[in-house]
Scaffold this motif. Structure first.
Motif, PDB file in Angstrom:
ATOM      1  N   GLU A  83       0.832  -1.203   0.000  1.00 14.98           N
ATOM      2  CA  GLU A  83       0.000   0.000   0.000  1.00 14.98           C
ATOM      3  C   GLU A  83       0.871   1.259   0.000  1.00 14.98           C
ATOM      4  O   GLU A  83       0.490   2.289  -0.538  1.00 14.98           O
ATOM      5  N   VAL A 104       3.816   1.367  -1.553  1.00 12.26           N
ATOM      6  CA  VAL A 104       4.305   1.468  -2.925  1.00 12.26           C
ATOM      7  C   VAL A 104       3.239   2.116  -3.803  1.00 12.26           C
ATOM      8  O   VAL A 104       3.526   2.857  -4.732  1.00 12.26           O
ATOM      9  N   ALA A 105       1.971   1.858  -3.465  1.00  7.93           N
ATOM     10  CA  ALA A 105       0.867   2.393  -4.261  1.00  7.93           C
ATOM     11  C   ALA A 105       0.620   3.878  -4.013  1.00  7.93           C
ATOM     12  O   ALA A 105      -0.050   4.532  -4.809  1.00  7.93           O
ATOM     13  N   PHE A 106       1.182   4.413  -2.932  1.00  7.90           N
ATOM     14  CA  PHE A 106       0.835   5.772  -2.497  1.00  7.90           C
ATOM     15  C   PHE A 106       0.954   6.822  -3.605  1.00  7.90           C
ATOM     16  O   PHE A 106       0.020   7.586  -3.850  1.00  7.90           O
ATOM     17  N   GLY A 107       2.093   6.845  -4.282  1.00  8.10           N
ATOM     18  CA  GLY A 107       2.316   7.849  -5.319  1.00  8.10           C
ATOM     19  C   GLY A 107       1.333   7.691  -6.477  1.00  8.10           C
ATOM     20  O   GLY A 107       0.833   8.671  -7.026  1.00  8.10           O
ATOM     21  N   GLU A 116      -1.638   6.342  -6.340  1.00 12.01           N
ATOM     22  CA  GLU A 116      -2.968   6.755  -5.881  1.00 12.01           C
ATOM     23  C   GLU A 116      -3.095   8.275  -5.962  1.00 12.01           C
ATOM     24  O   GLU A 116      -4.122   8.801  -6.380  1.00 12.01           O
ATOM     25  N   GLY A 130      -3.880   9.452  -9.340  1.00  9.99           N
ATOM     26  CA  GLY A 130      -5.138   9.024  -9.923  1.00  9.99           C
ATOM     27  C   GLY A 130      -5.022   7.896 -10.928  1.00  9.99           C
ATOM     28  O   GLY A 130      -5.824   7.788 -11.853  1.00  9.99           O
ATOM     29  N   VAL A 131      -4.024   7.027 -10.766  1.00  6.01           N
ATOM     30  CA  VAL A 131      -3.884   5.874 -11.658  1.00  6.01           C
ATOM     31  C   VAL A 131      -4.994   4.868 -11.325  1.00  6.01           C
ATOM     32  O   VAL A 131      -5.275   4.636 -10.151  1.00  6.01           O
ATOM     33  N   PRO A 132      -5.632   4.262 -12.350  1.00  8.57           N
ATOM     34  CA  PRO A 132      -6.711   3.303 -12.067  1.00  8.57           C
ATOM     35  C   PRO A 132      -6.214   2.083 -11.274  1.00  8.57           C
ATOM     36  O   PRO A 132      -5.071   1.643 -11.487  1.00  8.57           O
ATOM     37  N   PRO A 133      -7.047   1.535 -10.396  1.00 11.31           N
ATOM     38  CA  PRO A 133      -6.637   0.461  -9.494  1.00 11.31           C
ATOM     39  C   PRO A 133      -5.990  -0.750 -10.170  1.00 11.31           C
ATOM     40  O   PRO A 133      -5.002  -1.279  -9.649  1.00 11.31           O
ATOM     41  N   ILE A 158      -2.536   0.156 -11.001  1.00 15.48           N
ATOM     42  CA  ILE A 158      -1.718   0.259  -9.790  1.00 15.48           C
ATOM     43  C   ILE A 158      -1.207  -1.119  -9.397  1.00 15.48           C
ATOM     44  O   ILE A 158      -0.026  -1.309  -9.123  1.00 15.48           O
ATOM     45  N   ARG A 159      -2.108  -2.099  -9.410  1.00 14.31           N
ATOM     46  CA  ARG A 159      -1.766  -3.468  -9.029  1.00 14.31           C
ATOM     47  C   ARG A 159      -0.596  -3.982  -9.880  1.00 14.31           C
ATOM     48  O   ARG A 159       0.409  -4.460  -9.370  1.00 14.31           O
ATOM     49  N   ILE A 190       2.727  -1.979  -9.006  1.00 16.00           N
ATOM     50  CA  ILE A 190       3.397  -2.246  -7.728  1.00 16.00           C
ATOM     51  C   ILE A 190       4.003  -3.648  -7.732  1.00 16.00           C
ATOM     52  O   ILE A 190       5.065  -3.850  -7.157  1.00 16.00           O
ATOM     53  N   MET A 231       6.183   4.724 -10.125  1.00 13.67           N
ATOM     54  CA  MET A 231       5.745   5.911 -10.862  1.00 13.67           C
ATOM     55  C   MET A 231       6.419   6.010 -12.224  1.00 13.67           C
ATOM     56  O   MET A 231       6.207   6.976 -12.953  1.00 13.67           O
TER      57      MET A 231
END
Lengths: 268, 284
Positions: free
Chosen positions: B106, B108-111, B113, B116-119, B122-123, B126, B162
């Motif tokens: 989570e 790693v996902a912070f930036g 998110e 506004g990258v789609p979920p 993101i998966r 990361i 990113m």
């Protein structure tokens, strides 16, 4: 002592309880606590215990882990118990010493109140143990979102909670380190009366306080460097979505309520 | 101009920065560039302005004078700030103070998110990023359960997700033990070599600096020396005058030289020293 606090510690897993939508889990936990406060006799608490045991079984957490979370609470429990015994009016005297009378009503009241506390803590522990704090704050953010229209800082609050949760272990570790460093220089944290011990905490708290400010500064910089710009247009790694699992959980909770209400009417 | 921007990830020109209410510039009249795929090291003693410089690369600070271009974007342009920060990822010194979330993946996902990258995307990213730093197995762990080196690798993964063109490491190895330092350096070098990501490494450790393509030595906010590690460290006297050390093997070569052994003075690594000693032995 500080390591005993299970409240707010996530126990990773992949059980159905873990996979439930955190919003649903949060609301059901609140419902469970309300339920526990509605109960007014011992068989009812057995039901509450059975329900909790079932949830814990499904979640794959060891029950002993949950019980350990009660340890820091023991003083509050004893205190609540004594207060209730001493200050509840009752008729049926069990025994009397001097002007102190132990009544059946007082004893019952004391037991119920202590049990409520125990179930309150264990119930919320199940929530925090099976839900990562980030999910939990996500849930809170979602549930509070409608209030954002009235200027309520839903995202900001959720972010603050995440950060607070994230830094609890870090600050505990640091407090431990400072304590050892001060002890190495002859600081005494253990002897003396309450006042003396409270005063002994000052050389621990001041450095901790100063360093948390430095950490806050660093963290703000790091968040900015990673494009943080508040809650708008933010996406989430985990989108919250209700599934069939949540429906089943809701059914279980309804069943629990039906049972305790029926039990209350039958035995109440 | 277009072409120049493509091969240069960061260009600064007449760059100066003064903290509010400070007496003098923390960074003054700096001109440097970081090419695509280049590994640049910035050295300097405490207070030489190297950390300030790093924050100027990421648009955390905006120049008082002069300009910084990151992938052709001027950091003074408010609208480009987030593009710049996405392109010039930053890893800080204290591993504990830059991890935001309570679970590795989570964080790693912070930036992403924030951007506004789609979920689903993101998966994917990361997972890639965690694999690239060798932390896939610990994706679900709590950050405080990790070692310092692992935490810094998580921070690198957070930047890597990113898809940056350049990663800036602001003394990211300073608080680590030797094995943690090696972990981080190996990760950084691999990303540089295999992914072609430019690296700006700010450090106190001369052995790390010796691995760079290019070194800039800062002193009093200005660039005091520039060159390849060999060019810089062969000027032992100047480096020391700037309050810095030279890599241990360079120092050893100097000592051997003073003792009358004809060892090359610009030895940087242990391997080179071994070669040099063997060469001497076969001769003697």
């Amino acid at each position: 002592m500080l390591n005993d606090i299970t409240l707010g510690q996530y126990y990773p897993g992949n059980s159905p309880v873990h996979r439930m939508d955190p919003r649903c889990k949060l609301l059901l936990t609140v419902a469970y606590i309300v339920g526990v406060f509605l109960i007014g006799n011992l068989p009812g608490y057995l039901l509450a215990l059975a329900f909790l045991w079932l949830v814990v079984r499904v979640s794959g957490i060891r029950f002993s882990y949950l019980l350990r979370g009660l340890k820091p609470l023991r003083f509050i429990l004893v205190f609540t118990f004594i207060l209730n015994v001493a200050f509840t009016q009752g008729q049926t005297v069990l025994f009397a010493v001097g002007f102190f009378r132990l009544t059946r009503e007082a004893l019952e009241n004391a037991i119920y109140f202590s049990l409520r506390l125990v179930f309150l803590v264990m119930g919320t522990s199940v929530l925090t143990l099976t839900t990562s704090p980030v999910q939990l704050t996500d849930a809170l953010e979602h549930l509070m979102h409608p209030l954002a229209r009235f200027g309520f800082p839903a995202h900001e609050l959720a972010m603050m909670m995440t950060i607070a949760l994230r830094f609890i272990p870090t600050l505990l570790e640091e407090a431990d380190k400072i304590q050892k460093a001060q002890m190495a220089r002859g600081a005494d944290f253990e002897s003396g009366n309450l006042m003396a011990r409270a005063r002994a905490m000052i050389p621990l708290l001041v450095p901790l306080f100063v360093s948390s400010f430095r950490r806050a500064n660093d963290l703000a910089m790091a968040m900015e460097a990673r494009c943080y710009r508040g809650g708008e247009h933010r996406t989430r790694l985990r989108e919250l979505r209700y599934t069939r699992l949540d429906f089943y959980a809701l059914l279980c909770m309804i069943a629990f309520f039906v049972l305790i209400i029926a039990e209350g009417m039958l035995l109440g | 101009m277009e072409n120049r921007q493509k091969e240069n990830r960061i260009i600064t020109d007449g760059l100066s920065y003064r903290y509010p209410e400070a007496e003098r510039d923390a960074v003054s009249d700096v001109a440097l560039r970081v090419r695509a795929g280049e590994f640049v090291c910035i050295l300097g003693h405490n207070g030489s302005g190297k950390s300030t410089l790093a924050k100027l690369f990421n648009a955390l600070y905006v120049p008082t004078e002069g300009t910084v271009w990151v992938c052709g974007m001027d950091t003074k342009d408010d609208e480009l700030v987030f593009d710049i920060r996405q392109n010039a990822g930053m890893v800080f010194q204290n591993p504990d103070n830059q991890i935001v979330a309570t679970v590795v993946e989570e964080d790693v996902a912070f930036g992403l998110e924030n951007n506004g990258v789609p979920p689903q995307e993101i998966r994917v990213r990361i997972d890639e990023a965690l694999a690239a730093v060798g932390m896939s197995e610990r994706a679900k762990k709590a950050p405080h359960m990790l070692s310092g080196g692992q935490k810094q690798r998580v921070a690198i993964a957070g930047v890597l997700a990113m898809r940056p063109s350049v990663i800036i490491l602001d003394e990211s190895t300073a608080m680590l033990d030797p094995s943690g330092r090696a972990e981080v350096m190996n990760t950084v070098r691999r990303l540089n070599r295999e992914e072609g990501i430019s690296i700006v490494l700010i450090t106190h450790f001369m052995t790390e600096a010796a691995q760079a393509d290019m070194i800039y030595v800062m002193d009093g906010g200005k660039i005091a020396m520039t060159g390849t590690p060999r060019e810089v460290f062969s000027q032992i006297g100047r480096v020391r005058a700037l309050g810095l050390d030279v890599p241990p093997m360079t120092a050893l070569a100097e000592t051997l030289g003073k003792a009358g052994l004809p060892v090359r003075p610009d030895v940087l690594t242990v391997e080179e020293m071994v070669e040099e000693v063997c060469r001497l032995q076969s001769k003697g």
